[in-house]
Enzyme design. Structure first.
Site, mmCIF file in Angstrom:
data_model
loop_
_atom_site.group_PDB
_atom_site.id
_atom_site.type_symbol
_atom_site.label_atom_id
_atom_site.label_comp_id
_atom_site.label_asym_id
_atom_site.label_seq_id
_atom_site.Cartn_x
_atom_site.Cartn_y
_atom_site.Cartn_z
ATOM 1 N N LYS A 10 39.425 -11.589 -16.452
ATOM 2 C CA LYS A 10 38.148 -11.062 -15.959
ATOM 3 C C LYS A 10 37.352 -12.101 -15.150
ATOM 4 O O LYS A 10 37.646 -13.308 -15.211
ATOM 5 C CB LYS A 10 37.343 -10.555 -17.155
ATOM 6 C CG LYS A 10 38.054 -9.417 -17.908
ATOM 7 C CD LYS A 10 37.159 -8.825 -18.977
ATOM 8 C CE LYS A 10 37.855 -7.694 -19.704
ATOM 9 N NZ LYS A 10 36.950 -7.017 -20.676
ATOM 10 N N TYR A 50 37.674 2.304 -16.752
ATOM 11 C CA TYR A 50 36.923 2.333 -18.016
ATOM 12 C C TYR A 50 36.303 3.699 -18.304
ATOM 13 O O TYR A 50 35.306 3.780 -19.033
ATOM 14 C CB TYR A 50 35.851 1.245 -17.994
ATOM 15 C CG TYR A 50 36.417 -0.149 -18.243
ATOM 16 C CD1 TYR A 50 37.038 -0.457 -19.454
ATOM 17 C CD2 TYR A 50 36.319 -1.155 -17.289
ATOM 18 C CE1 TYR A 50 37.554 -1.723 -19.698
ATOM 19 C CE2 TYR A 50 36.839 -2.428 -17.525
ATOM 20 C CZ TYR A 50 37.451 -2.701 -18.734
ATOM 21 O OH TYR A 50 37.957 -3.954 -18.984
ATOM 22 N N ASN A 113 34.306 -11.106 -22.010
ATOM 23 C CA ASN A 113 35.279 -11.508 -23.036
ATOM 24 C C ASN A 113 36.633 -11.950 -22.467
ATOM 25 O O ASN A 113 37.656 -11.841 -23.137
ATOM 26 C CB ASN A 113 35.423 -10.401 -24.085
ATOM 27 C CG ASN A 113 36.027 -9.126 -23.513
ATOM 28 O OD1 ASN A 113 36.165 -8.992 -22.304
ATOM 29 N ND2 ASN A 113 36.392 -8.203 -24.376
ATOM 30 N N HIS A 116 41.550 -8.524 -20.781
ATOM 31 C CA HIS A 116 41.760 -7.158 -21.288
ATOM 32 C C HIS A 116 43.255 -6.955 -21.461
ATOM 33 O O HIS A 116 44.043 -7.457 -20.658
ATOM 34 C CB HIS A 116 41.227 -6.126 -20.277
ATOM 35 C CG HIS A 116 41.719 -4.744 -20.529
ATOM 36 N ND1 HIS A 116 41.098 -3.872 -21.385
ATOM 37 C CD2 HIS A 116 42.827 -4.088 -20.054
ATOM 38 C CE1 HIS A 116 41.785 -2.728 -21.426
ATOM 39 N NE2 HIS A 116 42.828 -2.842 -20.623
ATOM 40 N N GLU A 127 46.811 2.609 -17.011
ATOM 41 C CA GLU A 127 46.142 1.466 -16.373
ATOM 42 C C GLU A 127 47.013 0.840 -15.286
ATOM 43 O O GLU A 127 46.506 0.440 -14.230
ATOM 44 C CB GLU A 127 45.769 0.433 -17.450
ATOM 45 C CG GLU A 127 44.697 0.972 -18.402
ATOM 46 C CD GLU A 127 44.442 0.065 -19.599
ATOM 47 O OE1 GLU A 127 45.110 -0.976 -19.743
ATOM 48 O OE2 GLU A 127 43.548 0.410 -20.395
HETATM 49 P P1 CMP Z 1 38.016 -4.483 -22.853
HETATM 50 O O1 CMP Z 1 39.169 -4.784 -23.736
HETATM 51 O O2 CMP Z 1 38.192 -4.716 -21.402
HETATM 52 O O3 CMP Z 1 37.591 -2.940 -23.090
HETATM 53 C C1 CMP Z 1 36.257 -2.473 -22.996
HETATM 54 C C2 CMP Z 1 35.278 -3.565 -22.675
HETATM 55 O O4 CMP Z 1 33.903 -3.259 -22.864
HETATM 56 C C3 CMP Z 1 35.514 -4.737 -23.606
HETATM 57 O O5 CMP Z 1 36.750 -5.351 -23.338
HETATM 58 C C4 CMP Z 1 34.269 -5.568 -23.336
HETATM 59 O O6 CMP Z 1 34.388 -6.315 -22.151
HETATM 60 C C5 CMP Z 1 33.200 -4.488 -23.085
HETATM 61 N N1 CMP Z 1 32.246 -4.364 -24.195
HETATM 62 C C6 CMP Z 1 30.955 -4.702 -24.134
HETATM 63 N N2 CMP Z 1 30.335 -4.457 -25.295
HETATM 64 C C7 CMP Z 1 31.243 -3.935 -26.115
HETATM 65 C C8 CMP Z 1 31.187 -3.476 -27.473
HETATM 66 N N3 CMP Z 1 30.065 -3.508 -28.190
HETATM 67 N N4 CMP Z 1 32.331 -3.012 -28.014
HETATM 68 C C9 CMP Z 1 33.482 -2.967 -27.281
HETATM 69 N N5 CMP Z 1 33.572 -3.384 -25.990
HETATM 70 C C10 CMP Z 1 32.477 -3.872 -25.418
#
Ligand code: CMP
Length: 137
Positions: A10, A50, A113, A116, A127
């Site tokens: 990311k 998403y 984070n 993914h 995806e």
């Molecule tokens: P990802 O695995 O890319 O899938 C959904 C994304 O939403 C997650 O990683 C985070 O980057 C984002 N996100 C932000 N807040 C939350 C949350 N509270 N719970 C889960 N995903 C979140």
């Protein structure tokens, strides 16, 4: 069973010049890189990718972040690719991520984070189709 999964590095990590380190971690864990692409997500791709989170409170923050800079996307191939990669990246919430996981090492917040990984074989196929529409297995 050997198959493909989808992996994203990311914008909070691509801007810090950590792409090589993270690709090294996945290769050292037995994943083969089948496809690799660096690009900036536009709104249309981010919203499609998403779509399942559209009603969530964090959705707009997530879309803002994912369109804010460059993403590296990879199709990764390995035995049991989905659960092995999910284990390697760690919990979505980096505060709960196991020590040594990619999110433990590189995440800045729950949204920022670092990476993914697809959560099922069906998600991986969906995806991969979005990011690599011309990929033929
Ligand atoms: P990802 O695995 O890319 O899938 C959904 C994304 O939403 C997650 O990683 C985070 O980057 C984002 N996100 C932000 N807040 C939350 C949350 N509270 N719970 C889960 N995903 C979140």
């Amino acid at each position: 069973m050997e198959y493909d999964t989808l992996f994203l590095i990311k914008p909070n990590v691509t801007s810090r010049r950590k792409i090589g380190e993270i690709l090294q971690i996945v290769e050292k864990n037995g994943f083969s890189i089948e496809m690799l692409r660096m690009f900036q997500m536009d709104m249309a791709i981010a919203e499609k990718f998403y779509a399942e989170h559209k009603e969530k409170s964090f959705y707009h923050k997530l879309i803002d972040f994912m369109t804010s800079g460059k993403t590296v996307a990879a199709v990764l191939h390995r035995t049991n690719a989905v659960p092995v990669l999910r284990e390697l990246i760690g919990n979505t919430d980096f505060r709960q991520a196991r020590v040594g996981t990619i999110r433990f090492l590189y995440a800045d917040s729950i949204t920022r984070n670092a990476v993914h990984a697809s959560d099922s074989i069906e998600s991986a196929q969906r995806e991969i189709g979005i990011i690599f529409p011309d990929y033929i297995k």
